[in-house]
Design an enzyme around this catalytic site. Sequence first.
Site, PDB file in Angstrom:
ATOM      1  N   ASP A 119      -3.294  -7.891  -7.242  1.00  0.00           N
ATOM      2  CA  ASP A 119      -2.818  -8.216  -5.877  1.00  0.00           C
ATOM      3  C   ASP A 119      -3.915  -9.556  -5.708  1.00  0.00           C
ATOM      4  O   ASP A 119      -4.499  -9.638  -4.768  1.00  0.00           O
ATOM      5  CB  ASP A 119      -3.401  -7.084  -5.008  1.00  0.00           C
ATOM      6  CG  ASP A 119      -2.926  -7.436  -3.709  1.00  0.00           C
ATOM      7  OD1 ASP A 119      -2.215  -8.261  -3.382  1.00  0.00           O
ATOM      8  OD2 ASP A 119      -3.518  -6.993  -2.539  1.00  0.00           O
ATOM      9  N   HIS A 133       0.874  -1.205  -0.045  1.00  0.00           N
ATOM     10  CA  HIS A 133      -0.099   0.020  -0.111  1.00  0.00           C
ATOM     11  C   HIS A 133       1.034   1.022  -0.038  1.00  0.00           C
ATOM     12  O   HIS A 133       0.515   2.365  -0.624  1.00  0.00           O
ATOM     13  CB  HIS A 133      -1.042   0.027   1.235  1.00  0.00           C
ATOM     14  CG  HIS A 133      -2.073  -1.091   1.126  1.00  0.00           C
ATOM     15  ND1 HIS A 133      -2.672  -1.579   1.927  1.00  0.00           N
ATOM     16  CD2 HIS A 133      -2.513  -1.680  -0.100  1.00  0.00           C
ATOM     17  CE1 HIS A 133      -3.638  -2.508   1.664  1.00  0.00           C
ATOM     18  NE2 HIS A 133      -3.401  -2.561   0.256  1.00  0.00           N
TER      19      HIS A 133
HETATM   20  N1  SAM Z   1      -6.221  -5.613  -3.043  1.00  0.00           N
HETATM   21  C1  SAM Z   1      -6.655  -5.672  -1.785  1.00  0.00           C
HETATM   22  C2  SAM Z   1      -6.228  -4.937  -0.744  1.00  0.00           C
HETATM   23  O1  SAM Z   1      -4.924  -4.490  -1.022  1.00  0.00           O
HETATM   24  O2  SAM Z   1      -6.736  -4.494   0.078  1.00  0.00           O
HETATM   25  C3  SAM Z   1      -6.581  -7.116  -1.379  1.00  0.00           C
HETATM   26  C4  SAM Z   1      -7.121  -8.315  -2.316  1.00  0.00           C
HETATM   27  S1  SAM Z   1      -7.175 -10.132  -1.555  1.00  0.00           S
HETATM   28  C5  SAM Z   1      -5.152 -10.311  -1.581  1.00  0.00           C
HETATM   29  C6  SAM Z   1      -7.262 -10.586  -3.215  1.00  0.00           C
HETATM   30  C7  SAM Z   1      -8.842 -10.634  -3.261  1.00  0.00           C
HETATM   31  O3  SAM Z   1      -9.061 -11.393  -4.549  1.00  0.00           O
HETATM   32  C8  SAM Z   1      -9.743 -11.518  -2.524  1.00  0.00           C
HETATM   33  O4  SAM Z   1     -10.825 -10.888  -1.811  1.00  0.00           O
HETATM   34  C9  SAM Z   1     -10.222 -12.750  -3.364  1.00  0.00           C
HETATM   35  O5  SAM Z   1     -11.680 -12.922  -3.457  1.00  0.00           O
HETATM   36  C10 SAM Z   1     -10.108 -11.877  -4.835  1.00  0.00           C
HETATM   37  N2  SAM Z   1     -10.406 -13.028  -5.956  1.00  0.00           N
HETATM   38  C11 SAM Z   1      -9.734 -14.099  -6.022  1.00  0.00           C
HETATM   39  N3  SAM Z   1      -9.486 -14.400  -7.240  1.00  0.00           N
HETATM   40  C12 SAM Z   1     -10.131 -13.544  -8.292  1.00  0.00           C
HETATM   41  C13 SAM Z   1     -10.305 -13.299  -9.526  1.00  0.00           C
HETATM   42  N4  SAM Z   1      -9.925 -14.048 -10.348  1.00  0.00           N
HETATM   43  N5  SAM Z   1     -10.824 -12.015 -10.020  1.00  0.00           N
HETATM   44  C14 SAM Z   1     -11.252 -11.089  -8.935  1.00  0.00           C
HETATM   45  N6  SAM Z   1     -11.130 -11.307  -7.588  1.00  0.00           N
HETATM   46  C15 SAM Z   1     -10.592 -12.444  -7.395  1.00  0.00           C
END
Ligand code: SAM
Length: 296
Positions: free
Chosen positions: A173, A19
């Site tokens: 991410d 972040h």
């Molecule tokens: N980027 C967020 C942050 O920095 O606050 C954290 C994201 S977390 C590491 C990853 C997220 O991606 C999870 O909530 C998961 O449900 C979602 N996810 C997993 N595979 C995905 C996909 N193929 N497309 C969209 N979202 C996905």
Amino acid sequence: MLSYRHAFHAGNPPDVFKHCILVHCLDHLRRKERPFLVVDTHAGAGSYALETGYAAQNREWEGGIGRLRRLEKIAPEALPPLVGRYLEAASSCLTGAADKGFPATYPGSPSLIHRFLRERDRGVFFELHPTDFALLEEQFKGKKRITLRKEDSFTGLKSLLPPPERRACVFMDPSYELEEDYPAVKTALEEALRRFSTGLYITWYPLLAGTGKGGADFADSLMALYGGNRCRVELRHGCERQRGLRGSGLIIYNPPWTLKAALEEGMDNLAELFTPNRGMWELAWQAASAKTERAE
Ligand code: SAM
């Protein structure tokens, strides 16, 4: 079915590290008047209460944002800009939300991105998990500049590129919950670069102990994917409560020219804070060959 819930990990060292760099990049995009698009391919829930629910179970945040809180009493100007600017942005981006504000509530990437969008900019946030998507909907209800997409971003990203604005940042991410996420990241980035090679792409990856997944080979392959300006920055923190994760890294295509100096000035601070005596970070910066198109 996805079982990963980012709330367990919100505010831990890898989260704060990524972040800080995201905020630096968003700041840079705002330096020019022209509008831009920010795509958050894996948005999560948007923001996270730290003292209740999942985040309160393992309290991973104590080793990350919890330690950074100690610096709160220091004026942001006295901290390295990478860290000071992040703290400033994080504390200002949740005002008005139905929460207790930072730091009781930790802003995820969608909250940080929203904080940096101007009237003319846009944000598109992808999230697959139904519960987290519902939380995103709640947080961004009525926000005109934000589009939420409940679909697989690995396939959905290409539909946004090239953006009409001709300026964009893609923040990728994934949770790497599924083995297929590794090749999916590469394929999505390849496709995205083919369509829009001048974008700013930030991709997170885990450094996992002893599994052969993630780590150096994966990062090398991402570095090799693009011939333009790119960098790789890793922070080893040894987050004991998250088994197997010994650090994390970011691969950035077309990084802002200001980032190198900001990392050199600020990463020691983060490394020391998260793992006194053991903190370690590394930066590899690769310039484009003369023939490669330059990003703005
Ligand atoms: N980027 C967020 C942050 O920095 O606050 C954290 C994201 S977390 C590491 C990853 C997220 O991606 C999870 O909530 C998961 O449900 C979602 N996810 C997993 N595979 C995905 C996909 N193929 N497309 C969209 N979202 C996905």
